[in-house]
Design an enzyme around this catalytic site. Structure first.
Site, PDB file in Angstrom:
ATOM      1  N   LYS A 195      25.903  42.772  43.241  1.00  0.00           N
ATOM      2  CA  LYS A 195      26.193  43.473  41.992  1.00  0.00           C
ATOM      3  C   LYS A 195      27.077  42.547  41.172  1.00  0.00           C
ATOM      4  O   LYS A 195      28.274  42.458  41.388  1.00  0.00           O
ATOM      5  CB  LYS A 195      26.905  44.802  42.269  1.00  0.00           C
ATOM      6  CG  LYS A 195      26.744  45.883  41.170  1.00  0.00           C
ATOM      7  CD  LYS A 195      27.286  45.496  39.811  1.00  0.00           C
ATOM      8  CE  LYS A 195      28.810  45.530  39.765  1.00  0.00           C
ATOM      9  NZ  LYS A 195      29.309  45.170  38.380  1.00  0.00           N
ATOM     10  N   GLU A 270      38.600  39.178  48.181  1.00  0.00           N
ATOM     11  CA  GLU A 270      39.452  38.190  47.514  1.00  0.00           C
ATOM     12  C   GLU A 270      39.946  38.857  46.248  1.00  0.00           C
ATOM     13  O   GLU A 270      39.174  39.133  45.328  1.00  0.00           O
ATOM     14  CB  GLU A 270      38.635  36.921  47.214  1.00  0.00           C
ATOM     15  CG  GLU A 270      39.510  35.709  46.936  1.00  0.00           C
ATOM     16  CD  GLU A 270      39.570  35.343  45.472  1.00  0.00           C
ATOM     17  OE1 GLU A 270      40.263  36.062  44.724  1.00  0.00           O
ATOM     18  OE2 GLU A 270      38.941  34.365  45.073  1.00  0.00           O
ATOM     19  N   CYS A 304      42.028  33.581  40.018  1.00  0.00           N
ATOM     20  CA  CYS A 304      43.015  34.251  40.873  1.00  0.00           C
ATOM     21  C   CYS A 304      44.057  33.287  41.422  1.00  0.00           C
ATOM     22  O   CYS A 304      45.066  33.716  41.983  1.00  0.00           O
ATOM     23  CB  CYS A 304      42.309  34.966  42.015  1.00  0.00           C
ATOM     24  SG  CYS A 304      41.228  36.302  41.471  1.00  0.00           S
ATOM     25  N   GLU A 410      49.364  40.264  37.546  1.00  0.00           N
ATOM     26  CA  GLU A 410      48.340  39.307  37.160  1.00  0.00           C
ATOM     27  C   GLU A 410      47.922  39.556  35.704  1.00  0.00           C
ATOM     28  O   GLU A 410      47.462  40.640  35.356  1.00  0.00           O
ATOM     29  CB  GLU A 410      47.124  39.447  38.084  1.00  0.00           C
ATOM     30  CG  GLU A 410      46.091  38.369  37.902  1.00  0.00           C
ATOM     31  CD  GLU A 410      44.979  38.442  38.942  1.00  0.00           C
ATOM     32  OE1 GLU A 410      44.546  37.382  39.429  1.00  0.00           O
ATOM     33  OE2 GLU A 410      44.549  39.569  39.273  1.00  0.00           O
TER      34      GLU A 410
END
Length: 530
Positions: A195, A270, A304, A410
Site C-alpha cells: 500500500k 521504521e 526519518c 519530528e
C-alpha cells in the site's frame, strides 16, 4: 503493409500514465487504465507546481479482500513460495537489470510526485538495483544448517516463507523504501501486497509492472493504492496477512501495531526520528559543516534520519556556525526548479505540510537565524516561481529549550535547531534527550571518542564523520519510539521467513524398538525424554 511516414509527425511517449489503479491479479483484465467502477479516486499533484499528474483509482474493500485471497492462493500453489532459490534469485537479478535501464525516467516520476530535486532522485534510484542484487546473492549463498542435536538424530533447519505479507510505504522515498521491503520479502518466497503513499504511488505501481515482466508470477506482487485510514487499515487487519512492514510516523505505528498484535502476525516498523548531530571541538570544521548541511537538508529534511538537532561544542561553535551558515545560504541561493539538475533542494510534500511546519516555526520560540517562512519569489538559479509550490528554505533556529516541540517532535522538513555543549557527557545527554532513536551523527577526529560516544548514543544507526549512508547489507532501524525490527541485511531476509526444524531418527530399527520404547514393560533401561 507498412504505415506510410507522415512528414513532420512524431510519436510522443509520455513519462507516465494519466490513470492508475489497483495492480492485482483480479484486476489484471482491466488493463492499465481502469474504470473506477464505484471506487474512490484521488489526484496526485506535483508539489512544486500544483500540476495534476495522474488520477489514482483507489482500492476498495473488495479489492483488498480479493488481493489477499489471490496472494494466499498463489502462495499455497507454490509457484513462487516453493520455487528453487536459484530461480527466485534469477528473477530478482533480471529485475535489477530492468530497473537500471529505467532509472532516468523513474527518477523524473519521483521528482514530479514528491517535489524533490532530480539530482537527489537520480542518485538515489541509481542504487536501487543493489538491493535486488544483494538479496539475489543471499539466495544463492545463504544455506540451511544442521543443528548439533544430541543422539542418533539428524536435525536440519531451513528458512521457509511466512505467507502473505503487507507493506505500507511513505511518500518521502517512494521507490527506495518500497524496494528495500519488497526485495527481501520476494527473496524469502512470500506473496507481497504493497500500500504506497497516496501522495506518491506512481513509481511503485510502475515497479510492480516491471516485476511481472521480469518473471515474478502474477499475484505474487500486488499494489493497492489508496488512503492509509481505509485501504491500509483493511489490509493490515486481514488475519491471512502474516507480517506487516511499515515506514510511518510513531502514532501510526502504534495504531497498526495493535491490529497486527491481535492477529499474532510479525511486525516491522521504521517510525519517527529526531537525529542529533554532535560536533566535537576536534572535528574538522569544514567537513563537519558540509556534512551537517547534508544531514539536515537532503530530501528537504523529509527523512526519518534527518539531522534536526545540531549539538556543537563551545570551543568550535563560532567557527563551525560561520561555515555552516555560509553553506546554508549557498543551498538556499541555488534552489530552483526541482527538475533542474543544478537545483540543490526541492519542495516539501504539500502545502498542508508546509503550513503545519511554518506555524510550528513561527511561534516565537528560539531565534530564527535564517529561513522560517514559505518561499514566494523567483529562483536566482533559473527564475523558477517559488510561489507555485510548497517551497520552504533551509531553516536554522537557536536558543530552543529541550522541552519545546522544535526539539522534541519530528518536524519533517528542512528545519534544524542548534545548541551548544561543553563536555562529552553533556553532548551525549543532549543527544539522548529525545524519545526517538533512529539515526545520529558524530563529528570528531578522536578515534577513541568516536567508539565511546557511538556506544553511548541511543540510536539504531550512528554515523561518524558522515551521515545517511545506507547499504543493502547494513541493518536499518531504530530504538525507543523509532520502531521495532530492522530493514536490510540478512536480518531482513530472516524477518520475512521463519525457521523450520526437521528432526530425523537415524538409529537402527533394533535400537528404535528397544532403547526408544518409552513404555517398554520388560526392562528398567533409562529412556530419553526430549
Amino acid at each position: 503493409m507498412r504505415t506510410p511516414k507522415i512528414p513532420g509527425a512524431r510519436i510522443v511517449q509520455r513519462l507516465h500514465r494519466q490513470r492508475y489503479g489497483p495492480f492485482c491479479l483480479h484486476t489484471a483484465l482491466d488493463g492499465p487504465v481502469p474504470d473506477s467502477n464505484g471506487r474512490e479516486e484521488l489526484v496526485v499533484k506535483n508539489p512544486a507546481s500544483g500540476e495534476e499528474l495522474a488520477t489514482i483509482v483507489c482500492a476498495n474493500q473488495e479489492d483488498v479482500e480479493n488481493a489477499v485471497f489471490s496472494a494466499y492462493e498463489v502462495f499455497k500453489a507454490g509457484i513462487w513460495s516453493r520455487a528453487p532459490a536459484i530461480q527466485r534469485a534469477g528473477v530478482l537479478s533480471n529485475l535489477a537489470r530492468d530497473l537500471e535501464v529505467r532509472v532516468p525516467e523513474l527518477a523524473k516520476i519521483e521528482t514530479l510526485q514528491t517535489g524533490r530535486a532530480i539530482r537527489e532522485m537520480t542518485a538515489q534510484l541509481g542504487r536501487l538495483p543493489e538491493w535486488l542484487d544483494y538479496y539475489a546473492a543471499l539466495l544463492r549463498t545463504h544455506g540451511s544448517f544442521v543443528a548439533p542435536t544430541q543422539g542418533p538424530l539428524l536435525n536440519y533447519v531451513q528458512r521457509v516463507p511466512l505467507g502473505v505479507v503487507a507493506q505500507i510505504t511513505p511518500f518521502n522515498h517512494p521507490l527506495l523504501i518500497a524496494v528495500k521491503k519488497i526485495a527481501p520479502a520476494l527473496a524469502a518466497g512470500n506473496s507481497v501486497i504493497v500500500k504506497p503513499s497516496e501522495l506518491a504511488p506512481m513509481s511503485v505501481l510502475e515497479f510492480a509492472e516491471m516485476a511481472i515482466s521480469a518473471g515474478v508470477p502474477q499475484g505474487v506482487l500486488q499494489v493497492l493504492p489508496g488512503y492509509g485510514r481505509t485501504v491500509g487499515k483493511m489490509l493490515v487487519s486481514d488475519p491471512t496477512v502474516r507480517k506487516v512492514d511499515i515506514t510511518a510516523g510513531t502514532e501510526t505505528g502504534r495504531s497498526i501495531g495493535r491490529i497486527v498484535g491481535q492477529n499474532l502476525a510479525s511486525y516491522t516498523a521504521e517510525l519517527g526520528g529526531k537525529a542529533p548531530i554532535v560536533v566535537f571541538d576536534d572535528a574538522d570544521p569544514q567537513s563537519a559543516a558540509n556534512g551537517a548541511a547534508f544531514a539536515c537538508f537532503i530530501a528537504s529534511g523529509q527523512t526519518c534520519v534527518s539531522g534536526t538537532r545540531l549539538i556543537v561544542h563551545d570551543k568550535i561553535y563560532d567557527e563551525f556556525m560561520d561555515l555552516f551558515m555560509k553553506k546554508v545560504q549557498s543551498v538556499t541561493n541555488r534552489m530552483g526548479n526541482p527538475l533542474n539538475p543544478k537545483s540543490t533542494m526541492g519542495t516539501v510534500i504539500s502545502l498542508r505540510q508546509l503550513e503545519r511546519m511554518e506555524a510550528l516555526v513561527q511561534r516565537g520560540v528560539g531565534k530564527i537565524l535564517t529561513g522560517g517562512k514559505r518561499m514566494t519569489g523567483t529562483s536566482a538559479l533559473d527564475g523558477y516561481d517559488f510561489s507555485q509550490g510548497a517551497f520552504f528554505p533551509p531553516t536554522v533556529i537557536t536558543d530552543v529549550p529541550t522541552e519545546d516541540d522544535l526539539w522534541r517532535e519530528e518536524i519533517f522538513g528542512p528545519v534544524v535547531v542548534v545548541t551548544r555543549f561543553s563536555s562529552e557527557r553533556e553532548g551525549v545527554e543532549l543527544a539522548n534527550a529525545c524519545k526517538y532513536g533512529l539515526g545520529a551523527g558524530i563529528w570528531t577526529q578522536d578515534l577513541s571518542r568516536a567508539h565511546r560516544v557511538s556506544a553511548e548514543i541511543e540510536a539504531g544507526l550512528v554515523w561518524v564523520n558522515t551521515h545517511h549512508r545506507n547499504d543493502p547489507s547494513s541493518p536499518w532501524g531504530g530504538m525507543k519510539e523509532s520502531g521495532i525490527g530492522r530493514e536490510n541485511g540478512v536480518e531482513a531476509l530472516e524477518a520475512y521467513s521463519q525457521s523450520k526444524s526437521t528432526i530425523i531418527n537415524i538409529a537402527p530399527v533394533e535400537e528404535t524398538r528397544t532403547v526408544q520404547d518409552w513404555f517398554a514393560e520388560e526392562d528398567g533401561t533409562e529412556k530419553r525424554y526430549g
